[in-house]
Motif scaffolding. Structure first.
Motif, PDB file in Angstrom:
ATOM      1  N   LEU A 104       0.822  -1.210   0.000  1.00  0.00           N
ATOM      2  CA  LEU A 104       0.000   0.000   0.000  1.00  0.00           C
ATOM      3  C   LEU A 104       0.856   1.260   0.000  1.00  0.00           C
ATOM      4  O   LEU A 104       0.557   2.224  -0.712  1.00  0.00           O
ATOM      5  CB  LEU A 104      -0.936  -0.013   1.208  1.00  0.00           C
ATOM      6  N   MET A 105       1.911   1.264   0.800  1.00  0.00           N
ATOM      7  CA  MET A 105       2.778   2.449   0.822  1.00  0.00           C
ATOM      8  C   MET A 105       3.448   2.655  -0.536  1.00  0.00           C
ATOM      9  O   MET A 105       3.585   3.786  -1.014  1.00  0.00           O
ATOM     10  CB  MET A 105       3.825   2.324   1.917  1.00  0.00           C
ATOM     11  N   GLY A 106       3.832   1.565  -1.179  1.00  0.00           N
ATOM     12  CA  GLY A 106       4.414   1.685  -2.514  1.00  0.00           C
ATOM     13  C   GLY A 106       3.439   2.250  -3.522  1.00  0.00           C
ATOM     14  O   GLY A 106       3.792   3.083  -4.372  1.00  0.00           O
ATOM     15  N   GLU A 107       2.178   1.831  -3.420  1.00  0.00           N
ATOM     16  CA  GLU A 107       1.162   2.342  -4.339  1.00  0.00           C
ATOM     17  C   GLU A 107       0.815   3.793  -4.041  1.00  0.00           C
ATOM     18  O   GLU A 107       0.485   4.560  -4.951  1.00  0.00           O
ATOM     19  CB  GLU A 107      -0.097   1.464  -4.281  1.00  0.00           C
ATOM     20  N   VAL A 108       0.893   4.199  -2.775  1.00  0.00           N
ATOM     21  CA  VAL A 108       0.684   5.610  -2.432  1.00  0.00           C
ATOM     22  C   VAL A 108       1.779   6.461  -3.071  1.00  0.00           C
ATOM     23  O   VAL A 108       1.505   7.523  -3.658  1.00  0.00           O
ATOM     24  CB  VAL A 108       0.661   5.801  -0.897  1.00  0.00           C
ATOM     25  N   VAL A 109       3.016   6.017  -2.975  1.00  0.00           N
ATOM     26  CA  VAL A 109       4.119   6.754  -3.600  1.00  0.00           C
ATOM     27  C   VAL A 109       3.912   6.836  -5.110  1.00  0.00           C
ATOM     28  O   VAL A 109       4.083   7.903  -5.722  1.00  0.00           O
ATOM     29  CB  VAL A 109       5.466   6.081  -3.267  1.00  0.00           C
ATOM     30  N   ARG A 110       3.538   5.735  -5.723  1.00  0.00           N
ATOM     31  CA  ARG A 110       3.312   5.725  -7.170  1.00  0.00           C
ATOM     32  C   ARG A 110       2.166   6.673  -7.549  1.00  0.00           C
ATOM     33  O   ARG A 110       2.265   7.430  -8.521  1.00  0.00           O
ATOM     34  CB  ARG A 110       2.984   4.303  -7.627  1.00  0.00           C
ATOM     35  N   ALA A 111       1.076   6.654  -6.765  1.00  0.00           N
ATOM     36  CA  ALA A 111      -0.067   7.517  -7.066  1.00  0.00           C
ATOM     37  C   ALA A 111       0.279   8.995  -6.942  1.00  0.00           C
ATOM     38  O   ALA A 111      -0.255   9.846  -7.666  1.00  0.00           O
ATOM     39  CB  ALA A 111      -1.238   7.171  -6.151  1.00  0.00           C
ATOM     40  N   SER A 112       1.196   9.324  -6.026  1.00  0.00           N
ATOM     41  CA  SER A 112       1.565  10.730  -5.820  1.00  0.00           C
ATOM     42  C   SER A 112       2.321  11.310  -7.009  1.00  0.00           C
ATOM     43  O   SER A 112       2.470  12.532  -7.104  1.00  0.00           O
ATOM     44  CB  SER A 112       2.406  10.871  -4.548  1.00  0.00           C
ATOM     45  N   ALA A 113       2.797  10.444  -7.907  1.00  0.00           N
ATOM     46  CA  ALA A 113       3.433  10.937  -9.138  1.00  0.00           C
ATOM     47  C   ALA A 113       2.390  11.268 -10.200  1.00  0.00           C
ATOM     48  O   ALA A 113       2.696  11.939 -11.187  1.00  0.00           O
ATOM     49  CB  ALA A 113       4.408   9.888  -9.676  1.00  0.00           C
ATOM     50  N   VAL A 114       1.138  10.807  -9.976  1.00  0.00           N
ATOM     51  CA  VAL A 114       0.063  11.044 -10.935  1.00  0.00           C
ATOM     52  C   VAL A 114      -0.760  12.265 -10.538  1.00  0.00           C
ATOM     53  O   VAL A 114      -1.202  13.041 -11.395  1.00  0.00           O
ATOM     54  CB  VAL A 114      -0.847   9.797 -11.036  1.00  0.00           C
ATOM     55  N   MET A 115      -0.964  12.454  -9.232  1.00  0.00           N
ATOM     56  CA  MET A 115      -1.707  13.614  -8.730  1.00  0.00           C
ATOM     57  C   MET A 115      -1.239  13.922  -7.320  1.00  0.00           C
ATOM     58  O   MET A 115      -0.731  13.040  -6.621  1.00  0.00           O
ATOM     59  CB  MET A 115      -3.208  13.341  -8.744  1.00  0.00           C
ATOM     60  N   PRO A 116      -1.405  15.148  -6.854  1.00  0.00           N
ATOM     61  CA  PRO A 116      -1.046  15.473  -5.468  1.00  0.00           C
ATOM     62  C   PRO A 116      -1.910  14.666  -4.503  1.00  0.00           C
ATOM     63  O   PRO A 116      -3.110  14.485  -4.730  1.00  0.00           O
ATOM     64  CB  PRO A 116      -1.347  16.970  -5.359  1.00  0.00           C
ATOM     65  N   GLY A 167      10.035   2.556   8.919  1.00  0.00           N
ATOM     66  CA  GLY A 167      10.919   3.400   8.119  1.00  0.00           C
ATOM     67  C   GLY A 167      10.233   4.117   6.976  1.00  0.00           C
ATOM     68  O   GLY A 167      10.878   4.900   6.260  1.00  0.00           O
ATOM     69  N   TRP A 168       8.939   3.888   6.805  1.00  0.00           N
ATOM     70  CA  TRP A 168       8.218   4.530   5.708  1.00  0.00           C
ATOM     71  C   TRP A 168       8.008   6.022   5.940  1.00  0.00           C
ATOM     72  O   TRP A 168       7.837   6.781   4.983  1.00  0.00           O
ATOM     73  CB  TRP A 168       6.874   3.846   5.481  1.00  0.00           C
ATOM     74  N   MET A 169       7.988   6.457   7.196  1.00  0.00           N
ATOM     75  CA  MET A 169       7.735   7.868   7.468  1.00  0.00           C
ATOM     76  C   MET A 169       8.761   8.751   6.766  1.00  0.00           C
ATOM     77  O   MET A 169       8.413   9.724   6.077  1.00  0.00           O
ATOM     78  CB  MET A 169       7.749   8.136   8.974  1.00  0.00           C
ATOM     79  N   ASP A 170      10.047   8.436   6.909  1.00  0.00           N
ATOM     80  CA  ASP A 170      11.097   9.244   6.284  1.00  0.00           C
ATOM     81  C   ASP A 170      11.001   9.197   4.767  1.00  0.00           C
ATOM     82  O   ASP A 170      11.212  10.208   4.085  1.00  0.00           O
ATOM     83  CB  ASP A 170      12.467   8.757   6.739  1.00  0.00           C
ATOM     84  N   ARG A 171      10.651   8.045   4.219  1.00  0.00           N
ATOM     85  CA  ARG A 171      10.545   7.910   2.763  1.00  0.00           C
ATOM     86  C   ARG A 171       9.385   8.743   2.229  1.00  0.00           C
ATOM     87  O   ARG A 171       9.489   9.389   1.177  1.00  0.00           O
ATOM     88  CB  ARG A 171      10.379   6.438   2.393  1.00  0.00           C
ATOM     89  N   LEU A 172       8.270   8.755   2.935  1.00  0.00           N
ATOM     90  CA  LEU A 172       7.115   9.533   2.476  1.00  0.00           C
ATOM     91  C   LEU A 172       7.373  11.031   2.585  1.00  0.00           C
ATOM     92  O   LEU A 172       6.918  11.806   1.735  1.00  0.00           O
ATOM     93  CB  LEU A 172       5.868   9.156   3.285  1.00  0.00           C
ATOM     94  N   ARG A 173       8.084  11.432   3.610  1.00  0.00           N
ATOM     95  CA  ARG A 173       8.358  12.861   3.797  1.00  0.00           C
ATOM     96  C   ARG A 173       9.220  13.429   2.674  1.00  0.00           C
ATOM     97  O   ARG A 173       9.188  14.632   2.413  1.00  0.00           O
ATOM     98  CB  ARG A 173       9.044  13.077   5.145  1.00  0.00           C
ATOM     99  N   LEU A 174       9.983  12.592   2.019  1.00  0.00           N
ATOM    100  CA  LEU A 174      10.834  13.045   0.924  1.00  0.00           C
ATOM    101  C   LEU A 174      10.071  13.208  -0.383  1.00  0.00           C
ATOM    102  O   LEU A 174      10.615  13.754  -1.352  1.00  0.00           O
ATOM    103  CB  LEU A 174      11.995  12.053   0.723  1.00  0.00           C
ATOM    104  N   ASN A 175       8.819  12.769  -0.399  1.00  0.00           N
ATOM    105  CA  ASN A 175       8.027  12.789  -1.626  1.00  0.00           C
ATOM    106  C   ASN A 175       7.303  14.127  -1.761  1.00  0.00           C
ATOM    107  O   ASN A 175       6.412  14.450  -0.968  1.00  0.00           O
ATOM    108  CB  ASN A 175       7.016  11.626  -1.599  1.00  0.00           C
ATOM    109  N   GLN A 176       7.651  14.902  -2.765  1.00  0.00           N
ATOM    110  CA  GLN A 176       7.070  16.237  -2.924  1.00  0.00           C
ATOM    111  C   GLN A 176       5.610  16.213  -3.337  1.00  0.00           C
ATOM    112  O   GLN A 176       4.902  17.205  -3.148  1.00  0.00           O
ATOM    113  CB  GLN A 176       7.896  17.027  -3.947  1.00  0.00           C
TER     114      GLN A 176
END
Length: 369
Positions: free
Chosen positions: A225-237, A254-263
């Motif tokens: 799910l976290m991977g799909e959230v990251v992928r979806a954020s490249a399609v729309m905010p 460790g996902w918190m730090d990875r998500l915070r880096l996603n603009q």
């Protein structure tokens, strides 16, 4: 204390329970039915803000103050303190006048509130009764709680005919309330934040909410799910609203730090209910595993992807709600098809399930008085 008569006790433990029970509290005040309002303390986050939003009064008592049972260890600690508090009230006969205890939904507060009511000699009234999954352990622990509370209850307030049919063989009275009390809460929120609005999706963003134990506790599903959230954020905010349990899980994995880096992804604190409804109305779509979110989206008409393998709730399915089954292809197709989408905001029904519930409670109180 606001009341001394404990004949009718309303027990609330979580934010979702508060939102769905607040219209009942308002209706109790309108129909001048006295009650003792008890917070179990399972969740404490945002309760004061919710009281202000719905115009409800503070509780008469909080059984376990200043706690947030967001992790397994915290839940165990809260459970022990809850039963110590209930035992103290039973010994002092503070709750011995209880004739009816009102609980809602399928959380630990629901089960413990029902057990405490029976322990103190009262009858249990269960709001949102009759939801059923064919599997006892899925969703866990919600399905076990539902079945246990049905055995403890004497008044079963079912939100629809399907839920009422599931209760055909239980003891006590089954009342079809003609809808979920969330309808009343959503109508109040919409009137406050978006009166007269007919179109949703103006913000062009997606909203994400993931908090169910079935997703948080399964490492493989959580990572998917976290991977799909990251992928979806490249399609729309995306605006990711974090529940306390979700925040804790993100930190430990460790996902918190990875998500915070996603603009393309904004991590948001939970907010009061009108603000959350405003967030939903402005969004193009919703990605969620929440049952209440599914119900809200079905009533609003908001395009929604349900991040679960299966659901016991029919709301919106076959319409604006799509069950993902946690299949990456379904998730990605939904995101592609609904990014930046505008949608028609549906009118909310005017019949009040909360008023129907309070009429029955008032009648039962008079009959047992």
């Amino acid at each position: 204390m606001f009341v001394t008569d404990a004949a009718l006790i309303v027990l609330i433990g979580t934010k979702a329970q508060f939102i769905k029970t607040a219209p009942v509290l308002r209706e109790l005040d309108v129909q001048k039915v006295p009650y003792r309002l008890v917070y179990t303390g399972q969740h404490s986050e945002t309760f004061e803000a919710l009281e202000a939003c719905f115009g409800t009064r503070p509780p008469d008592e909080v059984l376990v103050p200043d706690t947030e049972a967001a992790t397994k260890s915290a839940l165990l600690g809260w459970s022990a303190r809850f039963w110590r508090a209930v035992a103290a009230r039973a010994r002092s006969e503070e709750w011995r006048g209880c004739r009816i205890g009102v609980v809602h939904g399928d959380t630990m507060s629901t089960l413990f509130g029902a057990m405490a009511t029976r322990y103190c000699g009262g009858r249990v009234a269960h709001i949102e009764a009759g939801l059923r999954s064919p599997k006892l352990m899925d969703p866990f622990p919600e399905e076990i709680i539902r079945r246990c509370v049905s055995r403890l209850s004497k008044l079963h307030f079912a939100p629809d005919s399907t839920a009422a049919a599931n209760l055909a063989h239980v003891r006590g009275k089954v009342i079809d309330t003609g809808g979920n009390t969330l309808r009343d809460a959503l109508r109040l929120a919409l009137a406050a934040v978006e009166p007269g609005m007919s179109e949703g999706g103006i913000g062009g963003y997606g909203v994400v909410s993931i908090h169910r134990n079935e997703n948080l506790s399964n490492a493989g599903d959580f990572d998917l799910l976290m991977g799909e959230v990251v992928r979806a954020s490249a399609v729309m905010p995306l605006k990711f609203v974090l529940h306390p349990a979700t925040r804790a899980r993100l930190r430990t994995t460790g996902w918190m730090d990875r998500l915070r880096l996603n603009q393309g992804l904004e991590l948001m604190e939970r907010m009061n209910y009108p603000d959350f409804v405003r967030l939903l109305v402005g969004s193009s779509c919703l990605l969620t595993d929440g049952g209440s979110n599914q119900e809200e989206a079905a009533m609003l008409g908001l395009p929604t992807l349900l991040l679960r393998r299966a659901t016991e709730r029919p709301d919106g399915l076959g319409g604006n709600v799509v069950l993902s089954g946690l299949q990456p292809r379904i998730i990605r197709d939904f995101v592609e098809n609904n990014a930046h989408r505008r949608w028609t905001l549906q009118a909310i029904g005017t019949d009040s399930p909360s008023a129907a519930i309070v009429r029955v409670l008032r009648s039962e109180m008079h009959a047992s008085g």
